[in-house]
Each structure stands twice: as C-alpha cells, then as structure tokens.
Design an enzyme around this catalytic site. Structure first.
Site, PDB file in Angstrom:
ATOM      1  N   ASP A  13       2.572  53.583   0.742  1.00 38.58           N
ATOM      2  CA  ASP A  13       1.930  52.263   0.618  1.00 38.58           C
ATOM      3  C   ASP A  13       1.464  51.705   1.961  1.00 38.58           C
ATOM      4  O   ASP A  13       1.446  50.493   2.168  1.00 38.58           O
ATOM      5  CB  ASP A  13       2.869  51.239  -0.053  1.00 38.58           C
ATOM      6  CG  ASP A  13       3.406  51.743  -1.367  1.00 38.58           C
ATOM      7  OD1 ASP A  13       2.617  52.339  -2.112  1.00 38.58           O
ATOM      8  OD2 ASP A  13       4.601  51.562  -1.640  1.00 38.58           O
ATOM      9  N   GLU A  14       1.088  52.563   2.869  1.00 36.00           N
ATOM     10  CA  GLU A  14       0.660  52.101   4.197  1.00 36.00           C
ATOM     11  C   GLU A  14      -0.792  51.630   4.195  1.00 36.00           C
ATOM     12  O   GLU A  14      -1.264  51.095   5.196  1.00 36.00           O
ATOM     13  CB  GLU A  14       0.794  53.236   5.235  1.00 36.00           C
ATOM     14  CG  GLU A  14       2.206  53.744   5.467  1.00 36.00           C
ATOM     15  CD  GLU A  14       2.549  54.913   4.561  1.00 36.00           C
ATOM     16  OE1 GLU A  14       1.752  55.224   3.646  1.00 36.00           O
ATOM     17  OE2 GLU A  14       3.619  55.506   4.746  1.00 36.00           O
ATOM     18  N   LYS A  16      -3.297  53.873   2.843  1.00 33.41           N
ATOM     19  CA  LYS A  16      -4.034  55.132   3.073  1.00 33.41           C
ATOM     20  C   LYS A  16      -5.375  55.135   2.355  1.00 33.41           C
ATOM     21  O   LYS A  16      -6.334  55.718   2.834  1.00 33.41           O
ATOM     22  CB  LYS A  16      -3.199  56.338   2.605  1.00 33.41           C
ATOM     23  CG  LYS A  16      -1.975  56.580   3.441  1.00 33.41           C
ATOM     24  CD  LYS A  16      -1.197  57.782   2.964  1.00 33.41           C
ATOM     25  CE  LYS A  16      -0.544  57.576   1.622  1.00 33.41           C
ATOM     26  NZ  LYS A  16       0.513  56.551   1.588  1.00 33.41           N
ATOM     27  N   LYS A  18      -7.642  52.891   1.911  1.00 29.29           N
ATOM     28  CA  LYS A  18      -8.737  52.329   2.696  1.00 29.29           C
ATOM     29  C   LYS A  18      -9.094  53.240   3.877  1.00 29.29           C
ATOM     30  O   LYS A  18     -10.275  53.424   4.187  1.00 29.29           O
ATOM     31  CB  LYS A  18      -8.330  50.934   3.202  1.00 29.29           C
ATOM     32  CG  LYS A  18      -9.407  50.314   4.045  1.00 29.29           C
ATOM     33  CD  LYS A  18      -9.106  48.906   4.470  1.00 29.29           C
ATOM     34  CE  LYS A  18     -10.049  48.567   5.616  1.00 29.29           C
ATOM     35  NZ  LYS A  18      -9.907  47.211   6.078  1.00 29.29           N
ATOM     36  N   GLY A  40      -0.700  55.611  -5.661  1.00 29.41           N
ATOM     37  CA  GLY A  40      -1.698  54.657  -6.128  1.00 29.41           C
ATOM     38  C   GLY A  40      -2.493  54.208  -4.922  1.00 29.41           C
ATOM     39  O   GLY A  40      -1.982  53.512  -4.059  1.00 29.41           O
ATOM     40  N   HIS A  41      -3.718  54.659  -4.823  1.00 28.81           N
ATOM     41  CA  HIS A  41      -4.534  54.335  -3.654  1.00 28.81           C
ATOM     42  C   HIS A  41      -5.566  53.275  -4.025  1.00 28.81           C
ATOM     43  O   HIS A  41      -6.374  53.465  -4.925  1.00 28.81           O
ATOM     44  CB  HIS A  41      -5.194  55.601  -3.099  1.00 28.81           C
ATOM     45  CG  HIS A  41      -4.185  56.536  -2.500  1.00 28.81           C
ATOM     46  ND1 HIS A  41      -4.463  57.818  -2.131  1.00 28.81           N
ATOM     47  CD2 HIS A  41      -2.872  56.349  -2.209  1.00 28.81           C
ATOM     48  CE1 HIS A  41      -3.365  58.381  -1.638  1.00 28.81           C
ATOM     49  NE2 HIS A  41      -2.388  57.510  -1.692  1.00 28.81           N
ATOM     50  N   THR A  42      -5.486  52.164  -3.325  1.00 31.13           N
ATOM     51  CA  THR A  42      -6.340  51.021  -3.658  1.00 31.13           C
ATOM     52  C   THR A  42      -7.513  50.944  -2.691  1.00 31.13           C
ATOM     53  O   THR A  42      -7.326  50.960  -1.481  1.00 31.13           O
ATOM     54  CB  THR A  42      -5.511  49.715  -3.546  1.00 31.13           C
ATOM     55  OG1 THR A  42      -4.323  49.888  -4.318  1.00 31.13           O
ATOM     56  CG2 THR A  42      -6.285  48.506  -4.048  1.00 31.13           C
ATOM     57  N   ARG A 145      10.788  78.098 -11.163  1.00 33.30           N
ATOM     58  CA  ARG A 145       9.884  79.075 -11.766  1.00 33.30           C
ATOM     59  C   ARG A 145       9.732  78.923 -13.283  1.00 33.30           C
ATOM     60  O   ARG A 145       9.443  79.864 -13.997  1.00 33.30           O
ATOM     61  CB  ARG A 145      10.288  80.508 -11.385  1.00 33.30           C
ATOM     62  CG  ARG A 145      10.053  80.752  -9.919  1.00 33.30           C
ATOM     63  CD  ARG A 145      11.039  81.649  -9.294  1.00 33.30           C
ATOM     64  NE  ARG A 145      12.373  81.111  -9.323  1.00 33.30           N
ATOM     65  CZ  ARG A 145      13.434  81.723  -8.839  1.00 33.30           C
ATOM     66  NH1 ARG A 145      13.309  82.901  -8.303  1.00 33.30           N
ATOM     67  NH2 ARG A 145      14.624  81.171  -8.879  1.00 33.30           N
ATOM     68  N   GLN A 226       2.083  59.193  -0.703  1.00 34.20           N
ATOM     69  CA  GLN A 226       3.414  58.759  -0.249  1.00 34.20           C
ATOM     70  C   GLN A 226       3.465  58.733   1.287  1.00 34.20           C
ATOM     71  O   GLN A 226       2.432  58.526   1.903  1.00 34.20           O
ATOM     72  CB  GLN A 226       4.529  59.639  -0.845  1.00 34.20           C
ATOM     73  CG  GLN A 226       4.724  59.460  -2.337  1.00 34.20           C
ATOM     74  CD  GLN A 226       3.792  60.305  -3.179  1.00 34.20           C
ATOM     75  OE1 GLN A 226       3.581  61.467  -2.884  1.00 34.20           O
ATOM     76  NE2 GLN A 226       3.227  59.720  -4.207  1.00 34.20           N
ATOM     77  N   ALA A 301       0.937  49.666  -6.505  1.00 35.35           N
ATOM     78  CA  ALA A 301      -0.336  49.945  -7.185  1.00 35.35           C
ATOM     79  C   ALA A 301      -0.098  50.783  -8.434  1.00 35.35           C
ATOM     80  O   ALA A 301      -0.909  50.795  -9.350  1.00 35.35           O
ATOM     81  CB  ALA A 301      -1.284  50.677  -6.236  1.00 35.35           C
ATOM     82  N   THR A 303       3.277  51.005 -10.163  1.00 36.36           N
ATOM     83  CA  THR A 303       4.262  50.451 -11.100  1.00 36.36           C
ATOM     84  C   THR A 303       4.271  48.929 -11.117  1.00 36.36           C
ATOM     85  O   THR A 303       4.947  48.330 -11.954  1.00 36.36           O
ATOM     86  CB  THR A 303       5.681  50.930 -10.704  1.00 36.36           C
ATOM     87  OG1 THR A 303       5.914  50.513  -9.351  1.00 36.36           O
ATOM     88  CG2 THR A 303       5.816  52.438 -10.796  1.00 36.36           C
ATOM     89  N   ARG A 307       7.398  45.189  -3.585  1.00 35.49           N
ATOM     90  CA  ARG A 307       7.866  46.070  -2.516  1.00 35.49           C
ATOM     91  C   ARG A 307       8.854  45.338  -1.628  1.00 35.49           C
ATOM     92  O   ARG A 307       8.724  44.133  -1.393  1.00 35.49           O
ATOM     93  CB  ARG A 307       6.694  46.552  -1.666  1.00 35.49           C
ATOM     94  CG  ARG A 307       5.743  47.416  -2.452  1.00 35.49           C
ATOM     95  CD  ARG A 307       4.536  47.828  -1.615  1.00 35.49           C
ATOM     96  NE  ARG A 307       3.574  48.562  -2.425  1.00 35.49           N
ATOM     97  CZ  ARG A 307       2.258  48.476  -2.289  1.00 35.49           C
ATOM     98  NH1 ARG A 307       1.729  47.703  -1.366  1.00 35.49           N
ATOM     99  NH2 ARG A 307       1.460  49.182  -3.058  1.00 35.49           N
TER     100      ARG A 307
HETATM  101  P1  IMP Z   1       8.954  59.727  -7.575  1.00 37.04           P
HETATM  102  O1  IMP Z   1       7.956  60.255  -6.620  1.00 37.04           O
HETATM  103  O2  IMP Z   1       8.339  59.030  -8.768  1.00 37.04           O
HETATM  104  O3  IMP Z   1       9.960  60.761  -7.982  1.00 37.04           O
HETATM  105  O4  IMP Z   1       9.799  58.579  -6.834  1.00 37.04           O
HETATM  106  C1  IMP Z   1      10.691  58.872  -5.765  1.00 37.04           C
HETATM  107  C2  IMP Z   1      10.694  57.768  -4.726  1.00 37.04           C
HETATM  108  O5  IMP Z   1       9.452  57.751  -4.057  1.00 37.04           O
HETATM  109  C3  IMP Z   1      10.868  56.350  -5.297  1.00 37.04           C
HETATM  110  O6  IMP Z   1      11.585  55.568  -4.367  1.00 37.04           O
HETATM  111  C4  IMP Z   1       9.449  55.847  -5.412  1.00 37.04           C
HETATM  112  O7  IMP Z   1       9.387  54.436  -5.382  1.00 37.04           O
HETATM  113  C5  IMP Z   1       8.844  56.483  -4.172  1.00 37.04           C
HETATM  114  N1  IMP Z   1       7.402  56.695  -4.287  1.00 37.04           N
HETATM  115  C6  IMP Z   1       6.753  57.650  -4.980  1.00 37.04           C
HETATM  116  N2  IMP Z   1       5.437  57.550  -4.820  1.00 37.04           N
HETATM  117  C7  IMP Z   1       5.222  56.512  -4.003  1.00 37.04           C
HETATM  118  C8  IMP Z   1       4.048  55.937  -3.437  1.00 37.04           C
HETATM  119  O8  IMP Z   1       2.913  56.368  -3.658  1.00 37.04           O
HETATM  120  N3  IMP Z   1       4.255  54.874  -2.619  1.00 37.04           N
HETATM  121  C9  IMP Z   1       5.490  54.403  -2.325  1.00 37.04           C
HETATM  122  N4  IMP Z   1       6.602  54.908  -2.826  1.00 37.04           N
HETATM  123  C10 IMP Z   1       6.477  55.961  -3.657  1.00 37.04           C
END
Ligand code: IMP
Length: 432
Positions: A13-14, A16, A18, A40-42, A145, A226, A301, A303, A307
């Site tokens: 969520d930095e 990315k 943009k 989720g890229h906004t 596998r 991520q 973005a 869920t 944050r």
């Molecule tokens: P998962 O990737 O759904 O298995 O979630 C594992 C951890 O990574 C949880 O703490 C999520 O909130 C976090 N996470 C997964 N995808 C993102 C992302 O795109 N941004 C921020 N946190 C993420």
C-alpha cells in the site's frame, strides 16, 4: 535503461499504482510477477479512480502490453471481471496486448474457503488478517506440487485429473478439520472450463515473450505487489503474504535472465502503514494516526479495511534497500503529513536494554521493539501544487533530505497528491 522494477519498500500500500502508472508511459510492457488479487493498485486519471487487482495498472496507457507472470496466482473469475471493467472504460485487452503465463497457478474455490476457514479458526493474536482471496492456500498447493496451472486448465484431461485429485483431499480437509462443505467436481469443472474458453487466447510462454522483447531492446516495467516486509522470505514472517513480493520474485516469477534487470525502484510512503496482523513498531493509535488515516485515505483498496498508521521507519527503509538493491526510491503521500508538527522518524529500536538498527528476523523481538525517534519540524502549507523540490516549504525539504540520508538512496520522484500530475520528478530511470 530498458528495465525498471517497482517494488514496495514497506508493508504494501505504498502507492505503487501511481508510480507504476508514471513509469508505464515509457514502457512497452508492464509485468506483474508475484501475488494475486490480494493486491489493489489505485490509479486516478482526470479525477476518475481505477482500482486493479490483477492486471498491471500500466495498461491504462494506450498501446501497452500487459503481462501476468508465472509467479502469480490468478483467480480467473476476478480476472474476467476486471477485464470487463477495463473494457467499459475503453481499455480493450486482446490476444496482442495481454498475456497470461501458462505456468501461472489458478486460485480455485477451495483455496478461498480454506483461507477463510483457517483465519476464522486462528486465535485473535495469531490471525494473519489475510485478504481472504485464497492466496496462501494456492501458493501452498504450488509448493506442494498439487497446484493447477493455466497450461493444465487448457488440457481438459489433465485438468480433470488434477482437479479430481485435489478435491479428494480438499473436501476431506474442509469437512473434517473445519466442518465446512466441500465442492462438487462437476460444478468446479464446468465453471473452470468456461474460464478456459474465455482466457485461452491470452495464455502463452511469458518467459519467451519477454526475452524476445528484451533482445529487441523493448522497455519492460515489472510491477511489484505488496511490499518487502510482506515477502515470504524477507518479511515479518509469519505475518506476510505467500510470495516473494521483493525483487527476488522477478527472476522466479517471470523467467527473465538476471542480466536484463537494471533499475530497481523502491516505493516508500512518507510514513508507514500496514493492514492485517503482526508487529508494527512505529504504529500510532492516537490523533496523529487518525490524521494519517483520514488525510491519506488509508483504507484497503482490496478489502476496505482501515490501515494501521505510524511514523516513517528508517530501519525498514534501510532494510528494503539492502534486500532489494534499490537504485532509487519513489516517496509517496508526502502531502498527508501537512499539518503535523513535529514529524517523527524512527532511526532504530530499543529491545530490552539493547539498541538495534537492523531489522530483526525474530518476530518476538519485533513485537517488543520500542522505536527511537528523531523529531523534525512540520509544515502547514498545501504542497499538492509542488512540481519541483524548490516548490516545497523549507521544512518539507528538510524532512525529505533527512529520509534520503537515513535510507541511503536518492529519491527519483515524490508524490504530493493522488492525481497523475501531482508529482515531483527528479530522475526517470527509463531515461538514464
Ligand atoms: P494474503 O496475501 O491475503 O495471504 O494476506 C497476508 C498478509 O498480507 C495480510 O496481512 C494482508 O493484509 C497482507 N497483504 C496482502 N496483500 C496486500 C496488499 O496488497 N497490501 C497490503 N497488505 C497486503
């Protein structure tokens, strides 16, 4: 340079989306290499917001090629919905401009159900707070596998055989361990063969495609999802995602040779956020944390979850530089800090009597870490109109320069607002 990799330097969520959108202007292809629709890229273009979970956000520019690498886990239903959404916005993905690796793994319905059931069963403290998209269980099957790849889906016999074997195990697991219903072979088969029909034309050998483009001197942008601290190897394990979100994911997740990889841009927020469980030393639960959440619109973005927010952590920043080899950084959301005074920067941690300046692997140490802060004066001026460093108030320049010195890598760009043009560009790695 012909290749630029964009990687999240913190817990995701930095901003990315943009940054990728900006670099994508010069790229011929934009490639996702890891993760799935947990991301989720906004991107905000002319006031219109687009959120993408699977398709590289760079495709919003005309004439670009979008690629999903083999390191991804793809939920085909989500992908098709996203493609339809883009088509409504006039972005048409065809078999000439959109490609899915035949080696990418599929997220199956049982992956999602297992993900939910496991989280539900965990104690409050142990909950990872996953996005519930089935990411972990899909990667688990890959490593085990037992996964099903796109290439397997396209061969009906292979698909049926692998699905039958998977369901035998998954249904028993769901029923016995979690008292959850299983899935019918015929229903899943029908659903997924339907997806196969619609997605077949995009499935290809991505490694071959990218190699061909790179040999011809085309420009490729690798879009991370991520962030470094969610990387399965280098993150705050077990509070991580299940893929190599860091730079390491590019080699494994696309099948490109390392000698093609050049610039690595870390995207780093001017403060810190995280969603889900796990330690977060600089977390703020006070009015400043609330300010950051409100002004920075810090809601997931994917869920919609609020944050967790906190001060900038230079230990995290330096760690990201070391494990990813960032050649430059993109600093995002500097404008969110406007009005906060003083602004604190964490330069190290105190764990018991010890002072540490390097990121620990031990999650218990992380949970006990008390940040050591340095305070800088804030600013009140609206900085969203700044287009060069000199346009910023003195204290904002001081803050930015201090961050740069602490993490040890220059800023290529700074974002001072959500709009495309609200950026300060210092250097463009595609132009060096
Ligand atoms: P998962 O990737 O759904 O298995 O979630 C594992 C951890 O990574 C949880 O703490 C999520 O909130 C976090 N996470 C997964 N995808 C993102 C992302 O795109 N941004 C921020 N946190 C993420």
């Amino acid at each position: 340079m012909n290749t630029v990799i964009v990687v999240g330097a913190q817990w995701g969520d930095e901003g990315k989306g943009k940054v990728v959108d900006y670099f994508a202007k010069q790229a011929n292809a934009i490639v996702r290499y890891a993760g799935g629709n947990n991301a989720g890229h906004t991107i905000v273009v002319k006031g219109e917001t687009t959120i993408l979970h699977l398709i590289p956000s760079g495709v919003l520019h005309k004439g670009k090629v979008g690629v999903l690498g083999n390191g991804m886990v793809v939920d085909p239903a989500v992908l098709l919905k996203e493609m339809e959404g883009l088509a409504r916005k006039g972005v048409k993905l065809t078999s000439k401009n959109f490609f899915i690796s035949e080696r990418a793994h599929l997220i199956m319905p049982y992956h999602r159900r297992i993900d939910h059931a496991r989280e539900k069963a965990k104690s409050k403290k142990g909950k990872i707070g996953t996005t519930g998209r089935g990411i972990g269980p899909a990667y688990e099957d890959k490593a085990n596998r037992d996964g099903i790849r796109f290439v397997d889906l396209l061969n009906e016999d292979v698909f049926e055989e692998r699905l039958r074997a998977a369901l035998k195990e998954k249904n028993a697991y769901l029923k016995r361990v979690f008292k959850e219903p299983g899935f019918s072979f015929s229903a899943v088969r029908k659903e997924y063969l339907g997806y196969a029909k619609r997605l077949k034309r995009y499935v290809t050998d991505v490694s071959l495609l990218l190699d061909g483009m790179l040999v011809k001197g085309k420009k490729i942008l690798f879009e991370g999802a991520q962030g470094t601290l969610l990387d399965i190897d280098h993150g705050t394990y077990p509070f991580v995602t299940s893929s190599n979100a860091g730079v390491g994911g590019v080699l494994a997740g696309c099948g490109v040779a390392p000698y093609f990889l050049q610039e690595i841009v870390g995207v780093i927020k001017a403060y810190t956020t995280r969603v889900g469980g796990g330690p977060f030393p600089t977390e703020l639960t006070d009015a400043v944390g609330e300010h950051l959440r409100r002004e920075g619109a810090e809601y997931g973005a994917t869920t919609g979850r609020a944050r967790r927010c906190g001060w900038f952590d230079a230990v995290v920043g330096r760690y990201g530089v070391r494990v990813n080899g960032f050649t430059g950084l993109a600093l995002t959301k500097l404008d969110t800090l406007t009005g906060i005074d003083p602004i604190r920067i964490c330069t190290g941690y105190r764990v018991g009597r010890k002072q540490i300046t390097e990121f620990p692997a031990d999650i218990r140490q992380m949970a006990q870490a008390k940040p050591i802060y340095e305070d800088l004066p804030g600013w009140k001026e609206d900085i969203r109109g700044a287009r060069s460093l000199e346009d910023l108030p003195r204290n904002a320049i001081r803050y930015v320069k201090r961050l740069e010195a602490l993490v040890g890598v220059p800023f290529f760009l700074m974002s001072v607002g959500p709009q495309r043009q609200q950026s300060i560009i210092i250097e463009n790695p595609f132009e060096t």
